[in-house]
Motif scaffolding. Structure first.
Motif, PDB file in Angstrom:
ATOM      1  N   LYS A 146     -18.188   0.444 -24.539  1.00 13.28           N
ATOM      2  CA  LYS A 146     -18.359   1.691 -25.285  1.00 13.28           C
ATOM      3  C   LYS A 146     -17.808   1.584 -26.701  1.00 13.28           C
ATOM      4  O   LYS A 146     -18.289   2.229 -27.630  1.00 13.28           O
ATOM      5  CB  LYS A 146     -17.674   2.818 -24.519  1.00 13.28           C
ATOM      6  CG  LYS A 146     -17.851   4.190 -25.130  1.00 13.28           C
ATOM      7  CD  LYS A 146     -17.234   5.269 -24.264  1.00 13.28           C
ATOM      8  CE  LYS A 146     -17.452   6.651 -24.881  1.00 13.28           C
ATOM      9  NZ  LYS A 146     -16.938   7.736 -24.007  1.00 13.28           N
ATOM     10  N   SER A 147     -16.822   0.709 -26.885  1.00 11.88           N
ATOM     11  CA  SER A 147     -16.236   0.520 -28.216  1.00 11.88           C
ATOM     12  C   SER A 147     -17.168  -0.200 -29.188  1.00 11.88           C
ATOM     13  O   SER A 147     -16.914  -0.251 -30.384  1.00 11.88           O
ATOM     14  CB  SER A 147     -14.951  -0.296 -28.087  1.00 11.88           C
ATOM     15  OG  SER A 147     -15.247  -1.595 -27.578  1.00 11.88           O
ATOM     16  N   GLY A 148     -18.253  -0.758 -28.652  1.00  7.30           N
ATOM     17  CA  GLY A 148     -19.156  -1.544 -29.490  1.00  7.30           C
ATOM     18  C   GLY A 148     -18.856  -3.026 -29.473  1.00  7.30           C
ATOM     19  O   GLY A 148     -19.529  -3.812 -30.145  1.00  7.30           O
ATOM     20  N   GLU A 149     -17.845  -3.426 -28.695  1.00  3.39           N
ATOM     21  CA  GLU A 149     -17.524  -4.854 -28.561  1.00  3.39           C
ATOM     22  C   GLU A 149     -18.401  -5.471 -27.479  1.00  3.39           C
ATOM     23  O   GLU A 149     -18.644  -4.860 -26.429  1.00  3.39           O
ATOM     24  CB  GLU A 149     -16.052  -5.035 -28.236  1.00  3.39           C
ATOM     25  CG  GLU A 149     -15.137  -4.552 -29.357  1.00  3.39           C
ATOM     26  CD  GLU A 149     -13.672  -4.745 -29.019  1.00  3.39           C
ATOM     27  OE1 GLU A 149     -13.323  -4.647 -27.822  1.00  3.39           O
ATOM     28  OE2 GLU A 149     -12.884  -4.992 -29.951  1.00  3.39           O
ATOM     29  N   ALA A 150     -18.848  -6.698 -27.728  1.00  5.93           N
ATOM     30  CA  ALA A 150     -19.779  -7.372 -26.817  1.00  5.93           C
ATOM     31  C   ALA A 150     -19.172  -8.673 -26.302  1.00  5.93           C
ATOM     32  O   ALA A 150     -18.451  -9.365 -27.025  1.00  5.93           O
ATOM     33  CB  ALA A 150     -21.090  -7.656 -27.524  1.00  5.93           C
ATOM     34  N   THR A 151     -19.473  -8.981 -25.061  1.00  4.53           N
ATOM     35  CA  THR A 151     -19.079 -10.261 -24.471  1.00  4.53           C
ATOM     36  C   THR A 151     -20.337 -10.997 -24.019  1.00  4.53           C
ATOM     37  O   THR A 151     -21.161 -10.436 -23.293  1.00  4.53           O
ATOM     38  CB  THR A 151     -18.140 -10.068 -23.272  1.00  4.53           C
ATOM     39  OG1 THR A 151     -16.979  -9.349 -23.692  1.00  4.53           O
ATOM     40  CG2 THR A 151     -17.723 -11.415 -22.691  1.00  4.53           C
ATOM     41  N   VAL A 152     -20.454 -12.222 -24.477  1.00  4.83           N
ATOM     42  CA  VAL A 152     -21.595 -13.068 -24.135  1.00  4.83           C
ATOM     43  C   VAL A 152     -21.150 -14.069 -23.071  1.00  4.83           C
ATOM     44  O   VAL A 152     -20.157 -14.775 -23.255  1.00  4.83           O
ATOM     45  CB  VAL A 152     -22.109 -13.832 -25.375  1.00  4.83           C
ATOM     46  CG1 VAL A 152     -23.247 -14.761 -25.000  1.00  4.83           C
ATOM     47  CG2 VAL A 152     -22.535 -12.862 -26.460  1.00  4.83           C
ATOM     48  N   TYR A 153     -21.890 -14.134 -21.977  1.00  3.31           N
ATOM     49  CA  TYR A 153     -21.620 -15.097 -20.914  1.00  3.31           C
ATOM     50  C   TYR A 153     -22.743 -16.133 -20.936  1.00  3.31           C
ATOM     51  O   TYR A 153     -23.902 -15.812 -20.661  1.00  3.31           O
ATOM     52  CB  TYR A 153     -21.559 -14.398 -19.557  1.00  3.31           C
ATOM     53  CG  TYR A 153     -20.431 -13.395 -19.449  1.00  3.31           C
ATOM     54  CD1 TYR A 153     -19.176 -13.778 -19.012  1.00  3.31           C
ATOM     55  CD2 TYR A 153     -20.632 -12.053 -19.800  1.00  3.31           C
ATOM     56  CE1 TYR A 153     -18.131 -12.859 -18.925  1.00  3.31           C
ATOM     57  CE2 TYR A 153     -19.595 -11.132 -19.718  1.00  3.31           C
ATOM     58  CZ  TYR A 153     -18.348 -11.544 -19.283  1.00  3.31           C
ATOM     59  OH  TYR A 153     -17.320 -10.641 -19.192  1.00  3.31           O
ATOM     60  N   ALA A 154     -22.389 -17.376 -21.271  1.00  2.45           N
ATOM     61  CA  ALA A 154     -23.389 -18.425 -21.472  1.00  2.45           C
ATOM     62  C   ALA A 154     -23.099 -19.627 -20.580  1.00  2.45           C
ATOM     63  O   ALA A 154     -21.944 -20.039 -20.448  1.00  2.45           O
ATOM     64  CB  ALA A 154     -23.407 -18.862 -22.940  1.00  2.45           C
ATOM     65  N   GLY A 155     -24.135 -20.183 -19.987  1.00  2.00           N
ATOM     66  CA  GLY A 155     -23.980 -21.315 -19.084  1.00  2.00           C
ATOM     67  C   GLY A 155     -23.994 -22.662 -19.764  1.00  2.00           C
ATOM     68  O   GLY A 155     -23.900 -23.693 -19.087  1.00  2.00           O
ATOM     69  N   THR A 156     -24.126 -22.679 -21.086  1.00  2.00           N
ATOM     70  CA  THR A 156     -23.969 -23.937 -21.814  1.00  2.00           C
ATOM     71  C   THR A 156     -22.482 -24.228 -21.969  1.00  2.00           C
ATOM     72  O   THR A 156     -21.642 -23.435 -21.547  1.00  2.00           O
ATOM     73  CB  THR A 156     -24.637 -23.848 -23.186  1.00  2.00           C
ATOM     74  OG1 THR A 156     -24.089 -22.735 -23.892  1.00  2.00           O
ATOM     75  CG2 THR A 156     -26.148 -23.658 -23.034  1.00  2.00           C
ATOM     76  N   GLN A 157     -22.141 -25.352 -22.591  1.00  5.70           N
ATOM     77  CA  GLN A 157     -20.726 -25.706 -22.718  1.00  5.70           C
ATOM     78  C   GLN A 157     -20.479 -26.379 -24.052  1.00  5.70           C
ATOM     79  O   GLN A 157     -20.974 -27.477 -24.300  1.00  5.70           O
ATOM     80  CB  GLN A 157     -20.294 -26.642 -21.586  1.00  5.70           C
ATOM     81  CG  GLN A 157     -18.842 -27.066 -21.656  1.00  5.70           C
ATOM     82  CD  GLN A 157     -17.892 -25.884 -21.551  1.00  5.70           C
ATOM     83  OE1 GLN A 157     -17.950 -25.133 -20.590  1.00  5.70           O
ATOM     84  NE2 GLN A 157     -17.031 -25.720 -22.539  1.00  5.70           N
ATOM     85  N   SER A 158     -19.695 -25.743 -24.885  1.00 12.45           N
ATOM     86  CA  SER A 158     -19.352 -26.352 -26.163  1.00 12.45           C
ATOM     87  C   SER A 158     -18.421 -27.539 -25.951  1.00 12.45           C
ATOM     88  O   SER A 158     -17.481 -27.480 -25.162  1.00 12.45           O
ATOM     89  CB  SER A 158     -18.671 -25.322 -27.071  1.00 12.45           C
ATOM     90  OG  SER A 158     -18.269 -25.925 -28.281  1.00 12.45           O
ATOM     91  N   ASN A 159     -18.693 -28.614 -26.662  1.00 11.01           N
ATOM     92  CA  ASN A 159     -17.802 -29.777 -26.690  1.00 11.01           C
ATOM     93  C   ASN A 159     -17.231 -29.979 -28.082  1.00 11.01           C
ATOM     94  O   ASN A 159     -16.765 -31.060 -28.414  1.00 11.01           O
ATOM     95  CB  ASN A 159     -18.540 -31.060 -26.282  1.00 11.01           C
ATOM     96  CG  ASN A 159     -19.482 -30.886 -25.126  1.00 11.01           C
ATOM     97  OD1 ASN A 159     -20.558 -31.445 -25.136  1.00 11.01           O
ATOM     98  ND2 ASN A 159     -19.116 -30.072 -24.134  1.00 11.01           N
ATOM     99  N   GLY A 160     -17.311 -28.928 -28.903  1.00  8.90           N
ATOM    100  CA  GLY A 160     -16.847 -29.004 -30.280  1.00  8.90           C
ATOM    101  C   GLY A 160     -17.927 -28.701 -31.293  1.00  8.90           C
ATOM    102  O   GLY A 160     -17.695 -28.767 -32.503  1.00  8.90           O
ATOM    103  N   GLN A 161     -19.142 -28.355 -30.819  1.00  6.56           N
ATOM    104  CA  GLN A 161     -20.268 -28.159 -31.735  1.00  6.56           C
ATOM    105  C   GLN A 161     -20.211 -26.841 -32.499  1.00  6.56           C
ATOM    106  O   GLN A 161     -20.875 -26.694 -33.520  1.00  6.56           O
ATOM    107  CB  GLN A 161     -21.597 -28.207 -30.952  1.00  6.56           C
ATOM    108  CG  GLN A 161     -21.847 -29.505 -30.222  1.00  6.56           C
ATOM    109  CD  GLN A 161     -21.406 -29.430 -28.759  1.00  6.56           C
ATOM    110  OE1 GLN A 161     -20.444 -28.759 -28.420  1.00  6.56           O
ATOM    111  NE2 GLN A 161     -22.121 -30.133 -27.903  1.00  6.56           N
ATOM    112  N   GLY A 162     -19.487 -25.845 -31.979  1.00  5.12           N
ATOM    113  CA  GLY A 162     -19.451 -24.549 -32.640  1.00  5.12           C
ATOM    114  C   GLY A 162     -20.337 -23.511 -31.981  1.00  5.12           C
ATOM    115  O   GLY A 162     -20.829 -22.592 -32.638  1.00  5.12           O
ATOM    116  N   HIS A 163     -20.553 -23.626 -30.662  1.00  8.81           N
ATOM    117  CA  HIS A 163     -21.420 -22.671 -29.961  1.00  8.81           C
ATOM    118  C   HIS A 163     -20.944 -21.229 -30.128  1.00  8.81           C
ATOM    119  O   HIS A 163     -21.760 -20.310 -30.236  1.00  8.81           O
ATOM    120  CB  HIS A 163     -21.463 -22.996 -28.462  1.00  8.81           C
ATOM    121  CG  HIS A 163     -22.157 -24.271 -28.144  1.00  8.81           C
ATOM    122  ND1 HIS A 163     -22.203 -24.798 -26.874  1.00  8.81           N
ATOM    123  CD2 HIS A 163     -22.834 -25.145 -28.924  1.00  8.81           C
ATOM    124  CE1 HIS A 163     -22.871 -25.917 -26.885  1.00  8.81           C
ATOM    125  NE2 HIS A 163     -23.257 -26.160 -28.128  1.00  8.81           N
TER     126      HIS A 163
END
Length: 773
Positions: free
Chosen positions: A485-502
């Motif tokens: 409700k505050s306008g904050e969003a959480t993204v749940y992603a099945g990829t995995q950053s190894n340092g790329q900047g996802h």
């Protein structure tokens, strides 16, 4: 900040800095080795000091008597409890139609050792020092066997056999293409050009070595591991190893300090630590030391290839014949057979009209560490082969290498283009990339610079390579976005950053769609309990596939929010248009921002939507590299004095992230071309087993890069983006070696194998006499 401003400042195409960096650079990152569980014990692996032997008795009683030793695990324990072997996940048919034979790869050696470093026992103790000391007290009865480390020699008659059930060490015998068409092309060619190429074995050496922490309680496993995908790790552990339901495994991958393909796979250490945690009732941690990594991380490349190119009188390509021997090591790793076959060989047409191609690949078992994916995974090997061969053909014909390429490029107006090996290139402006790269590199003024270098006693060379790769295809990827409700969003992603900047890239996608600032978006990866599904990160898929799933989830949220916005604006839903997170009544100036719609929610969670994306085909990033270098004939030392890259990655999400990926890839490609040399002796002993013996490229070995992009949107995903993570490592090796050969051309040198070390080049120059100014 208005939604319009957020989208303009942080959205697609903006070069915003990585949001991860303040946390990581100030020591607030959390890597696997930072995980400390109450009561945890420490694991140490006793590894084979020999490359090939049968194992008699393993005597552990003296080690078990050491104070502080909790227990020891051997292959007998694993077998007694029905623990499965590590799977090779590749389906492959031999040229005779038979299926690939997959011998077992146990987590701990059973009755036979097949490479130095193969784990023999896991010692679990209160401290690492105690475990290490106890390992020295384990007595193993070895019956030594002859070894073979060279893949070509391994396939010769009379070579030591690694597997009793596999004759001649032949792992597979695979082919692709039309042998009849190629034979005809070679027969009617006005000229054929041949090369024998060695694609040297490399060790991945990520900054963060492999590590894991295993726990078992209440019938469930919790596993922290430095990986490139938690879900695949969970699925393999549950299905192939422990044969338990997936919900008995919670796999968590925190921050990862580099992977380069090597961390995609299940390793013996992971199986053993999980088993030990269950057996001994204590959490067990293990972290690889650097020298241990050299003999336990899966290696990359290691091919020997003979190639022959057929050309007509005008220099047009008629056909290509390729025969490769690929080293598999002592066992088949998870994707090992896929890399030198289907992953790379489909790219052997390059960017060219190549009417006929036939390739055969024989996999060889050797007494070496298994080989699997390393940045580019087959595509660098293909580009190196094609671009070295094309350069050699240009020299033999006597025309500039760019002219021969230009005569054979697939033109832009021929897209989509079906290659002889079954791929369809959807887009590309190959000639423009090369022309721009040569202009930026000032190819026209090179001969003046070469003459000036000669006056200084240096040999100067200019090397060109072009490349294309297939990436970002494969299975679907899913994502979920929850907006509070505050306008904050959480993204749940099945990829995995190894340092790329996802984290940064995914925030940009959400910002561009919902009109939020990056600070309002949190990205969650690497947790099988919080994320329903995921395929991890590999093959440059994260943005073109994972990012599309996030975009899809964003659009689903907007469609749901549109109904609420219409109600708030007292308009019909059909009369609402959406742009940059703003809902506007068509034809009026009445509008409302997405964040205001979220804040009007009666619930704490305003929106919760998922999205997925299955690519209909791969993307085909492509480009041109130009390397200019000098060689000191007195020492053989090479200095790269200029390096230019012009790439087509389709629509660019974040130019800053993109350039970082290209820089990193080029650095690794230069490393393979000039520095990195994995050496086994004839007994299978690794002679380059530390950073004292194995040369990685350093800052003073690397040039400043001039980098440009030409945007040719991809047609196989909605955003028009192409994969980018591996491209630099694909284009760099042939560009560097072509430059080395050009520098040495006055000495009659037609080919130099990687790595072109100072010793190798000094030897070549010395054999052919001193340089003549």
């Amino acid at each position: 900040m208005t939604a319009e401003t957020a989208a303009a400042k942080f959205g697609i195409g903006q070069a915003i800095r990585r949001s991860e960096d303040p946390r990581l650079l100030t020591g607030r990152g959390r890597y696997t080795d930072d995980v400390v569980l109450p009561g945890q014990a420490h694991g140490y692996f006793l590894r084979s000091p020999v490359a090939h032997a049968t194992i008699g008795a393993i005597e552990t009683s003296e080690a078990l008597a050491v104070e502080g030793v909790i227990g020891i695990v051997t292959a007998a324990d694993l077998d007694a409890d029905g623990i499965g072997t590590l799977p090779c996940e590749v389906g492959l048919n031999n040229r005779d139609g038979s299926d690939l034979t997959k011998p077992p790869r146990p987590a701990l050696a059973r009755s036979r050792i097949r490479h130095v470093g193969e784990p023999l026992a896991l010692i679990v103790a209160e401290t690492l020092e105690i475990a290490r000391d106890a390992a020295e007290l384990i007595d193993i009865d070895y019956d030594m066997l002859p070894a073979v480390a060279d893949p070509v020699k391994a396939l010769e008659g009379g070579a030591p056999a690694l597997w009793d059930e596999i004759p001649g060490n032949l792992a597979f015998d695979w082919e692709l293409g039309d042998s009849g068409k190629v034979a005809d092309a070679l027969a009617r060619a006005d000229r054929t050009v041949s090369l024998k190429l060695v694609n040297n074995r490399v060790v991945a050496n990520p900054m963060e070595a492999r590590a894991c922490v295993a726990d078992y309680s209440d019938g469930k496993f919790t596993f922290y591991v430095s990986s490139q995908g938690a879900h695949d790790m969970r699925d393999t552990l549950a299905g192939d190893i422990f044969r338990l339901p997936h919900d008995r495994f919670h796999v968590i991958t925190p921050d990862v300090g580099g992977g380069f393909g090597m961390k995609l796979f299940l390793y013996p250490e992971y199986v053993c630590t999980l088993y030990a945690a269950r057996k001994f009732g204590r959490p067990v941690r293990w972290a690889s030391e650097r020298s241990e990594a050299f003999i336990s991380d899966d290696h990359g490349r290691d091919h020997v290839t003979n190639a022959e190119l057929a050309l007509d009188a005008d220099g047009k390509f008629l056909g290509l014949k390729v025969e490769t021997v690929a080293n598999m090591g002592g066992y088949l790793s998870a994707a090992g057979p896929f890399i030198p076959t289907m992953a790379g060989c489909r790219m052997l047409t390059g960017l060219y009209r190549m009417p006929a191609v036939h390739v055969s690949v024989r996999g060889a078992y050797t007494n070496t560490q298994p080989v699997d994916a390393y940045r580019g995974a087959g595509r660098p090997e293909a580009a190196y082969l094609v671009e070295r061969l094309v350069d050699a053909a240009a020299r033999e014909i006597g025309i500039p290498p760019w002219e021969l390429r230009r005569r054979n490029f697939i033109p832009e107006d021929a897209m989509p283009y079906d290659t002889a090996l079954g791929l369809t290139y959807d887009s590309g402006a190959f000639d423009k990339n090369m022309t721009d790269a040569l202009e930026i590199a000032d190819q026209a003024g090179f001969e003046d610079r070469r003459r000036e270098a000669r006056r200084r006693g240096k040999l100067r060379g200019l090397g060109l390579s072009t490349y294309i790769e297939a990436c970002a295809g494969g299975p679907a990827e899913a994502a979920r976005i929850v907006v509070e409700k505050s306008g904050e969003a959480t993204v749940y992603a099945g990829t995995q950053s190894n340092g790329q900047g996802h984290e940064t890239a995914y925030k940009q996608i959400v910002a561009s769609r919902l009109g939020l600032s990056p600070e309002a978006v949190t990205v969650v990866q690497g947790d099988t309990a919080r994320i329903r599904t995921g395929t991890g990160t590999g093959g440059s898929r994260s943005i073109p596939v994972g990012g599309m799933a996030i975009s899809s989830a964003s659009e689903a949220i907007l469609e749901t929010a549109k109904v609420k916005a219409a109600d708030m604006l007292e308009a019909a839903t059909a009369d609402i248009e959406i742009s940059d997170g703003i809902f506007t009544i068509v034809g009026t100036d009445r509008s409302i921002a997405f964040v205001e719609v979220a804040k009007a929610s009666a619930e704490d969670i305003a929106f919760d939507e998922g999205g997925d994306f299955k690519p209909p085909a791969a993307t085909f990033p492509n480009g041109a590299h130009v390397c200019e270098l000098e060689i000191d004939p007195d020492t053989g030392a090479t200095e790269i004095v200029a390096y230019t890259v012009v790439d087509d990655f389709g629509v660019v999400l974040n130019p800053l992230l993109l350039e970082g990926q290209v820089h990193g890839g080029v650095a690794q490609g230069i490393g393979q071309a000039l520095h990195e040399r994995t050496v086994y002796d004839e007994n299978g002993q690794l002679l380059s087993g530390s950073l004292m013996d194995y040369a990685l490229p350093r800052a003073d070995n690397l040039p400043f890069l001039t980098f440009r992009t030409n945007v040719v949107p991809c047609k196989t995903n909605p955003m028009g983006v192409k994969g980018a993570g591996e491209a630099g490592a694909i284009g760099a090796p042939p560009a560097v070696i072509n430059a080395v050969v050009d520098a040495l051309s006055d000495h009659g040198v037609a080919h130099v194998d990687m790595p072109a070390t100072p010793e190798a080049l000094w030897t070549l120059i010395s054999e052919r006499g001193a340089a003549q100014p």
